[in-house]
Design a protein around this motif. Structure first.
Motif, PDB file in Angstrom:
ATOM      1  N   ALA A   1       0.836  -1.199   0.000  1.00 29.80           N
ATOM      2  CA  ALA A   1       0.000   0.000   0.000  1.00 29.80           C
ATOM      3  C   ALA A   1       0.868   1.244   0.000  1.00 29.80           C
ATOM      4  CB  ALA A   1      -0.925   0.013   1.224  1.00 29.80           C
ATOM      5  N   LYS A   2       0.307   2.336  -0.486  1.00 32.79           N
ATOM      6  CA  LYS A   2       1.020   3.609  -0.477  1.00 32.79           C
ATOM      7  C   LYS A   2       1.039   4.189   0.933  1.00 32.79           C
ATOM      8  CE  LYS A   2      -2.834   6.744  -1.535  1.00 32.79           C
ATOM      9  NZ  LYS A   2      -3.403   7.708  -2.506  1.00 32.79           N
ATOM     10  N   ARG A   3       1.806   5.249   1.133  1.00 34.39           N
ATOM     11  CA  ARG A   3       1.864   5.927   2.423  1.00 34.39           C
ATOM     12  C   ARG A   3       0.459   6.344   2.862  1.00 34.39           C
ATOM     13  NH1 ARG A   3       5.337  10.973   1.557  1.00 34.39           N
ATOM     14  NH2 ARG A   3       4.872  11.281   3.775  1.00 34.39           N
ATOM     15  N   GLY A   4       0.190   6.168   4.139  1.00 34.03           N
ATOM     16  CA  GLY A   4      -1.094   6.602   4.688  1.00 34.03           C
ATOM     17  C   GLY A   4      -2.199   5.576   4.561  1.00 34.03           C
ATOM     18  N   LYS A   5      -1.927   4.448   3.922  1.00 35.50           N
ATOM     19  CA  LYS A   5      -2.924   3.393   3.765  1.00 35.50           C
ATOM     20  C   LYS A   5      -2.409   2.103   4.393  1.00 35.50           C
ATOM     21  CE  LYS A   5      -5.789   5.913   1.400  1.00 35.50           C
ATOM     22  NZ  LYS A   5      -7.154   6.237   1.855  1.00 35.50           N
ATOM     23  N   ARG A   6      -3.318   1.325   4.928  1.00 33.91           N
ATOM     24  CA  ARG A   6      -2.958   0.056   5.546  1.00 33.91           C
ATOM     25  C   ARG A   6      -2.983  -1.048   4.495  1.00 33.91           C
ATOM     26  NH1 ARG A   6      -6.100   0.081  11.443  1.00 33.91           N
ATOM     27  NH2 ARG A   6      -5.097   2.002  12.216  1.00 33.91           N
ATOM     28  N   SER A   7      -1.882  -1.763   4.383  1.00 34.49           N
ATOM     29  CA  SER A   7      -1.780  -2.797   3.362  1.00 34.49           C
ATOM     30  C   SER A   7      -2.554  -4.039   3.777  1.00 34.49           C
ATOM     31  CB  SER A   7      -0.302  -3.147   3.130  1.00 34.49           C
ATOM     32  OG  SER A   7       0.253  -3.734   4.305  1.00 34.49           O
ATOM     33  N   GLY A   8      -2.806  -4.877   2.788  1.00 32.48           N
ATOM     34  CA  GLY A   8      -3.468  -6.150   3.025  1.00 32.48           C
ATOM     35  C   GLY A   8      -4.980  -6.067   2.857  1.00 32.48           C
ATOM     36  N   VAL A   9      -5.545  -7.159   2.377  1.00 32.93           N
ATOM     37  CA  VAL A   9      -6.999  -7.250   2.201  1.00 32.93           C
ATOM     38  C   VAL A   9      -7.663  -7.369   3.564  1.00 32.93           C
ATOM     39  CG1 VAL A   9      -8.861  -8.567   1.122  1.00 32.93           C
ATOM     40  CG2 VAL A   9      -6.650  -8.351  -0.026  1.00 32.93           C
ATOM     41  N   LYS A  10      -8.788  -6.704   3.724  1.00 32.40           N
ATOM     42  CA  LYS A  10      -9.433  -6.616   5.037  1.00 32.40           C
ATOM     43  C   LYS A  10     -10.888  -7.089   4.978  1.00 32.40           C
ATOM     44  CE  LYS A  10      -6.594  -2.546   5.351  1.00 32.40           C
ATOM     45  NZ  LYS A  10      -6.347  -2.650   3.890  1.00 32.40           N
ATOM     46  N   GLN A  11     -11.391  -7.392   6.150  1.00 24.85           N
ATOM     47  CA  GLN A  11     -12.806  -7.704   6.321  1.00 24.85           C
ATOM     48  C   GLN A  11     -13.331  -6.877   7.485  1.00 24.85           C
ATOM     49  OE1 GLN A  11     -15.915  -8.243   5.562  1.00 24.85           O
ATOM     50  NE2 GLN A  11     -15.533 -10.320   4.758  1.00 24.85           N
ATOM     51  N   VAL A  12     -14.558  -6.425   7.362  1.00 29.69           N
ATOM     52  CA  VAL A  12     -15.221  -5.687   8.437  1.00 29.69           C
ATOM     53  C   VAL A  12     -16.256  -6.621   9.069  1.00 29.69           C
ATOM     54  CG1 VAL A  12     -16.539  -3.633   9.065  1.00 29.69           C
ATOM     55  CG2 VAL A  12     -14.913  -3.530   7.163  1.00 29.69           C
ATOM     56  N   TYR A  13     -16.226  -6.694  10.391  1.00 29.43           N
ATOM     57  CA  TYR A  13     -17.139  -7.581  11.104  1.00 29.43           C
ATOM     58  C   TYR A  13     -18.073  -6.780  12.001  1.00 29.43           C
ATOM     59  CZ  TYR A  13     -13.882 -11.310   9.785  1.00 29.43           C
ATOM     60  OH  TYR A  13     -13.098 -12.184   9.087  1.00 29.43           O
TER      61      TYR A  13
ATOM     62  N   THR B   1     -19.831  -7.294  15.343  1.00 33.43           N
ATOM     63  CA  THR B   1     -19.647  -8.218  16.456  1.00 33.43           C
ATOM     64  C   THR B   1     -20.966  -8.516  17.155  1.00 33.43           C
ATOM     65  OG1 THR B   1     -19.192  -6.462  18.040  1.00 33.43           O
ATOM     66  CG2 THR B   1     -17.324  -7.327  16.786  1.00 33.43           C
ATOM     67  N   ALA B   2     -20.956  -9.575  17.940  1.00 33.27           N
ATOM     68  CA  ALA B   2     -22.175  -9.991  18.631  1.00 33.27           C
ATOM     69  C   ALA B   2     -22.677  -8.919  19.591  1.00 33.27           C
ATOM     70  CB  ALA B   2     -21.918 -11.298  19.383  1.00 33.27           C
ATOM     71  N   GLY B   3     -21.782  -8.089  20.111  1.00 36.62           N
ATOM     72  CA  GLY B   3     -22.180  -7.042  21.046  1.00 36.62           C
ATOM     73  C   GLY B   3     -22.621  -5.751  20.389  1.00 36.62           C
ATOM     74  N   GLY B   4     -22.720  -5.745  19.049  1.00 32.07           N
ATOM     75  CA  GLY B   4     -23.156  -4.546  18.356  1.00 32.07           C
ATOM     76  C   GLY B   4     -22.030  -3.643  17.903  1.00 32.07           C
ATOM     77  N   GLY B   5     -20.778  -4.063  18.106  1.00 28.24           N
ATOM     78  CA  GLY B   5     -19.645  -3.252  17.689  1.00 28.24           C
ATOM     79  C   GLY B   5     -19.191  -3.580  16.283  1.00 28.24           C
ATOM     80  N   ARG B   6     -18.115  -2.945  15.866  1.00 28.66           N
ATOM     81  CA  ARG B   6     -17.533  -3.178  14.550  1.00 28.66           C
ATOM     82  C   ARG B   6     -16.030  -3.316  14.704  1.00 28.66           C
ATOM     83  NH1 ARG B   6     -21.646  -1.290  10.628  1.00 28.66           N
ATOM     84  NH2 ARG B   6     -20.037  -1.052   9.027  1.00 28.66           N
ATOM     85  N   VAL B   7     -15.440  -4.186  13.900  1.00 27.50           N
ATOM     86  CA  VAL B   7     -13.993  -4.330  13.918  1.00 27.50           C
ATOM     87  C   VAL B   7     -13.521  -4.654  12.506  1.00 27.50           C
ATOM     88  CG1 VAL B   7     -14.119  -6.786  14.534  1.00 27.50           C
ATOM     89  CG2 VAL B   7     -12.030  -5.480  15.008  1.00 27.50           C
ATOM     90  N   THR B   8     -12.405  -4.047  12.107  1.00 26.27           N
ATOM     91  CA  THR B   8     -11.788  -4.319  10.806  1.00 26.27           C
ATOM     92  C   THR B   8     -10.505  -5.094  11.038  1.00 26.27           C
ATOM     93  OG1 THR B   8     -12.694  -2.271   9.881  1.00 26.27           O
ATOM     94  CG2 THR B   8     -10.849  -3.287   8.712  1.00 26.27           C
TER      95      THR B   8
END
Length: 375
Positions: free
Chosen positions: A306-318, A320-327
């Motif tokens: 990835a270029k500067r300022g971006k996070r490399s690697g393919v991601k998934q957004v979840y 969660t069971a408690g109503g939260g979100r995590v990438t």
């Protein structure tokens, strides 16, 4: 180019509607026989509000259909936060590079409109909200504006080119009232001639004080009165609404509702939702700030990059069971009980899932109900 200054579907679909540098570098890459396999993700580093509504996916899928690419995305109508990937494309870079401009245009604009509509829908609480803003945009994109507003939660739209299934709503223009000798003549004609399915909502600020015209319109059979006083003439708008309500009530028209329109903002909706019965929203939806998405490489030849300022690697957004979100990285284990939000929509050019407009709308409304309960 045809009669009007608009770009046709063929130019968009063929990749001819793009930023010139994509065409130039595509030629250089071809000359050097460079065409790596890449994965690119669509994210927004910042949002106009704490959350947005993802919209425009259907157009992206139609654009990329038939190309040798894979597309994974959140369902249309998903509520998302900054830095969450909402869509990713995998394939040989030259096969879709020239489409970046169009992909982002589809998503940025539609998501901006849907997000604004959703925030206004939430602010209005139980008051109906109608999309009256297509005249603030180029007519060539009227269907997109109304579709995105509908997904965002409006109760109806005004433009006759809204996609099938979206209810239409409208009252009357000032010009109509002015075509008759007196407003009463216009109101009576409307009450007499409009179809039985058309609500008798009378515009009540053309020539006289709003409360005076409101009572006169009620006498002509109005079921609601619309106040659309230009902002430069408003003065204390709340006082005007309260006076109209008072005069309608004391004259025996407590069942006649008040419909408010005319350059309303989200803040106006909050300020008047306890004294107005419905809102017609124009530019605050149709001219909403776009969502500033970008499309960035996160993987080349299946290696994180990835270029500067971006996070490399393919991601998934979840979710969660408690109503939260995590990438998380796509290769990381999913949190227990979590739901993956990005799912396949295109595989090697074949559409495997297509958004449904009403499902997207219900997704938004369900989330708004949760947000309303949370306060």
């Amino acid at each position: 180019m045809g009669r009007f200054q608009i770009v046709g579907e063929d130019a968009i679909r063929s990749g001819k509607c793009t930023d010139i540098y994509f065409q130039r570098v595509a030629g250089v890459l071809e000359a050097d026989d460079v065409n790596p396999h890449v994965t690119m993700e669509v994210t927004a580093a910042a949002l106009p509000d704490p959350w947005g509504v993802f919209c425009g996916l259907d157009d992206v899928i139609r654009l990329l259909e038939g190309l040798p690419v894979d597309v994974d995305a959140m369902p249309e109508g998903s509520v998302f936060s900054a830095n969450e990937p909402v869509l990713r494309i995998s394939g040989r870079y030259r096969d879709f590079a020239v489409y970046e401009t169009t992909i982002l245009g589809f998503l940025c604009h539609a998501s901006g409109v849907a997000s604004a509509a959703a925030h206004i829908r939430l602010a209005a609480r139980d008051r109906p909200v109608f999309s009256f803003g297509s005249r603030r945009q180029h007519p060539a994109i009227a269907a997109m504006i109304e579709r995105a507003a509908w997904i965002g939660g409006v109760d109806a739209a005004s433009n006759t080119c809204a996609p099938e299934g979206i209810p239409l709503a409208g009252t009357m223009p000032h010009a109509f009232v002015m075509c008759y000798p007196q407003p009463e003549d216009a109101w009576r004609a409307f009450a007499r001639e409009a179809g039985p399915e058309v609500p008798r909502i009378m515009l009540c600020d053309t020539l006289s004080d709003e409360k005076v015209e409101a009572v006169r319109a009620a006498e002509c059979g109005a079921t609601a009165v619309r106040l659309d006083t230009p902002r430069s003439r408003r003065g204390d708008m709340r006082a005007i609404i309260e006076e109209v309500r008072w005069e309608l009530d004391v004259h025996g028209y407590s069942d006649v509702k008040i419909f408010l329109s005319g350059g309303l903002s989200r803040e106006d909706v909050v300020a008047y939702r306890d004294v107005a019965d419905a809102f017609g929203i124009g530019g605050a939806i149709a001219n909403a700030p776009v969502i500033d998405f970008s499309l960035d490489i996160v993987e080349i030849e299946r290696r994180p990059y990835a270029k500067r300022g971006k996070r490399s690697g393919v991601k998934q957004v979840y979710a969660t069971a408690g109503g939260g979100r995590v990438t998380l990285p796509l290769t990381a284990p999913a949190p227990e009980g979590a739901t993956a939000l990005l799912s396949p929509h295109v595989r090697q050019g074949a559409i495997v899932a297509r958004p449904n407009m009403d499902d997207a709308r219900e997704r938004v409304l369900s989330r708004l109900s949760s947000l309303a309960r949370e306060g």
